[in-house]
Scaffold this motif. Sequence first.
Motif, mmCIF file in Angstrom:
data_model
loop_
_atom_site.group_PDB
_atom_site.id
_atom_site.type_symbol
_atom_site.label_atom_id
_atom_site.label_comp_id
_atom_site.label_asym_id
_atom_site.label_seq_id
_atom_site.Cartn_x
_atom_site.Cartn_y
_atom_site.Cartn_z
ATOM 1 N N ARG A 79 0.837 -1.191 0.000
ATOM 2 C CA ARG A 79 0.000 0.000 0.000
ATOM 3 C C ARG A 79 0.871 1.239 0.000
ATOM 4 N N PRO A 80 0.348 2.349 -0.509
ATOM 5 C CA PRO A 80 1.097 3.600 -0.444
ATOM 6 C C PRO A 80 1.277 4.024 1.020
ATOM 7 N N ILE A 81 2.170 4.940 1.256
ATOM 8 C CA ILE A 81 2.389 5.432 2.608
ATOM 9 C C ILE A 81 2.077 6.926 2.666
ATOM 10 N N SER A 82 1.915 7.430 3.863
ATOM 11 C CA SER A 82 1.604 8.843 4.064
ATOM 12 C C SER A 82 2.882 9.661 4.177
ATOM 13 N N VAL A 83 2.736 10.958 4.210
ATOM 14 C CA VAL A 83 3.870 11.866 4.371
ATOM 15 C C VAL A 83 4.528 11.631 5.734
ATOM 16 N N GLN A 84 3.727 11.390 6.763
ATOM 17 C CA GLN A 84 4.273 11.136 8.101
ATOM 18 C C GLN A 84 5.153 9.890 8.101
ATOM 19 N N GLU A 85 4.686 8.831 7.463
ATOM 20 C CA GLU A 85 5.464 7.591 7.402
ATOM 21 C C GLU A 85 6.749 7.799 6.592
ATOM 22 N N ALA A 86 6.644 8.543 5.504
ATOM 23 C CA ALA A 86 7.827 8.816 4.677
ATOM 24 C C ALA A 86 8.851 9.642 5.451
ATOM 25 N N ALA A 87 8.384 10.604 6.233
ATOM 26 C CA ALA A 87 9.292 11.423 7.036
ATOM 27 C C ALA A 87 10.009 10.563 8.081
ATOM 28 N N ALA A 88 9.293 9.624 8.671
ATOM 29 C CA ALA A 88 9.904 8.738 9.662
ATOM 30 C C ALA A 88 10.947 7.831 9.009
ATOM 31 N N ILE A 89 10.656 7.342 7.794
ATOM 32 C CA ILE A 89 11.602 6.461 7.096
ATOM 33 C C ILE A 89 12.874 7.216 6.727
ATOM 34 N N ARG A 90 12.718 8.417 6.198
ATOM 35 C CA ARG A 90 13.889 9.199 5.756
ATOM 36 C C ARG A 90 14.583 9.943 6.878
ATOM 37 N N GLY A 91 13.902 10.096 8.005
ATOM 38 C CA GLY A 91 14.502 10.826 9.120
ATOM 39 C C GLY A 91 14.501 12.326 8.923
ATOM 40 N N VAL A 92 13.493 12.829 8.217
ATOM 41 C CA VAL A 92 13.352 14.270 8.004
ATOM 42 C C VAL A 92 11.975 14.699 8.503
ATOM 43 N N THR A 93 11.689 15.978 8.395
ATOM 44 C CA THR A 93 10.388 16.482 8.822
ATOM 45 C C THR A 93 9.362 16.314 7.701
ATOM 46 N N GLU A 94 8.109 16.437 8.060
ATOM 47 C CA GLU A 94 7.028 16.351 7.061
ATOM 48 C C GLU A 94 7.133 17.466 6.020
ATOM 49 N N PRO A 95 7.418 18.727 6.406
ATOM 50 C CA PRO A 95 7.611 19.760 5.376
ATOM 51 C C PRO A 95 8.761 19.433 4.422
ATOM 52 N N GLY A 96 9.772 18.719 4.908
ATOM 53 C CA GLY A 96 10.875 18.309 4.039
ATOM 54 C C GLY A 96 10.406 17.339 2.970
ATOM 55 N N ILE A 97 9.506 16.413 3.331
ATOM 56 C CA ILE A 97 8.945 15.472 2.350
ATOM 57 C C ILE A 97 8.078 16.221 1.350
ATOM 58 N N ILE A 98 7.280 17.164 1.825
ATOM 59 C CA ILE A 98 6.411 17.931 0.923
ATOM 60 C C ILE A 98 7.247 18.771 -0.040
ATOM 61 N N MET A 99 8.346 19.319 0.450
ATOM 62 C CA MET A 99 9.240 20.073 -0.440
ATOM 63 C C MET A 99 9.843 19.150 -1.506
ATOM 64 N N ALA A 100 10.202 17.925 -1.140
ATOM 65 C CA ALA A 100 10.737 16.967 -2.115
ATOM 66 C C ALA A 100 9.686 16.612 -3.154
ATOM 67 N N ILE A 101 8.419 16.531 -2.745
ATOM 68 C CA ILE A 101 7.327 16.264 -3.691
ATOM 69 C C ILE A 101 7.191 17.436 -4.658
ATOM 70 N N ARG A 102 7.218 18.652 -4.137
ATOM 71 C CA ARG A 102 7.067 19.847 -4.983
ATOM 72 C C ARG A 102 8.236 20.032 -5.935
ATOM 73 N N ARG A 103 9.442 19.660 -5.497
ATOM 74 C CA ARG A 103 10.618 19.747 -6.373
ATOM 75 C C ARG A 103 10.605 18.662 -7.434
ATOM 76 N N GLY A 104 9.841 17.587 -7.213
ATOM 77 C CA GLY A 104 9.805 16.483 -8.160
ATOM 78 C C GLY A 104 10.763 15.365 -7.818
#
Length: 162
Positions: free
Chosen positions: A4-29
Amino acid sequence: MPKRPISVQEAAAIRGVTEPGIIMAIRRGTLAAVKLSDKGWLLSEAQVRGKKFVLDAFLDECANWICVPEACEIVCKTDAMVIRDLKSGVIRGFRLNQKAWAVDRRSAEREVADYMATMHERTGRPRDLSGRAFSPRVLKPARAKARKKKVVSAMFAVVQLQ
């Protein structure tokens, strides 16, 4: 079967960054993500972990996930009832953030099929299958406004008497 897909919170926990950091990575592509009804993002766990990622398979899997209002239309229940079913495990889904859930479309359709198969065995009022299921929470603000007007008019009457 893909995970299943994961949420931004789960992705932030996996990468060890904040949720805004994941959203910025999404916006950058940098990360591919699918927006679910303007309330949350669906991301691929494989891509977040840096493993082999197939975009078409991810998009096909994301098509099976819907938001709570769409699930309400499928199962003919209010949003509060759908969320209760999500929490109890009757309908499969996961929390995207504090405000939104991702609901498995097949699970919602299976719940309706089970209901229709056992409808004759149930007691009580049958479910409204017309698709006009509204949350009782929508009516609460109107009631609160009506009570507030009565209080204001009662205060006004007291002020006039003095």
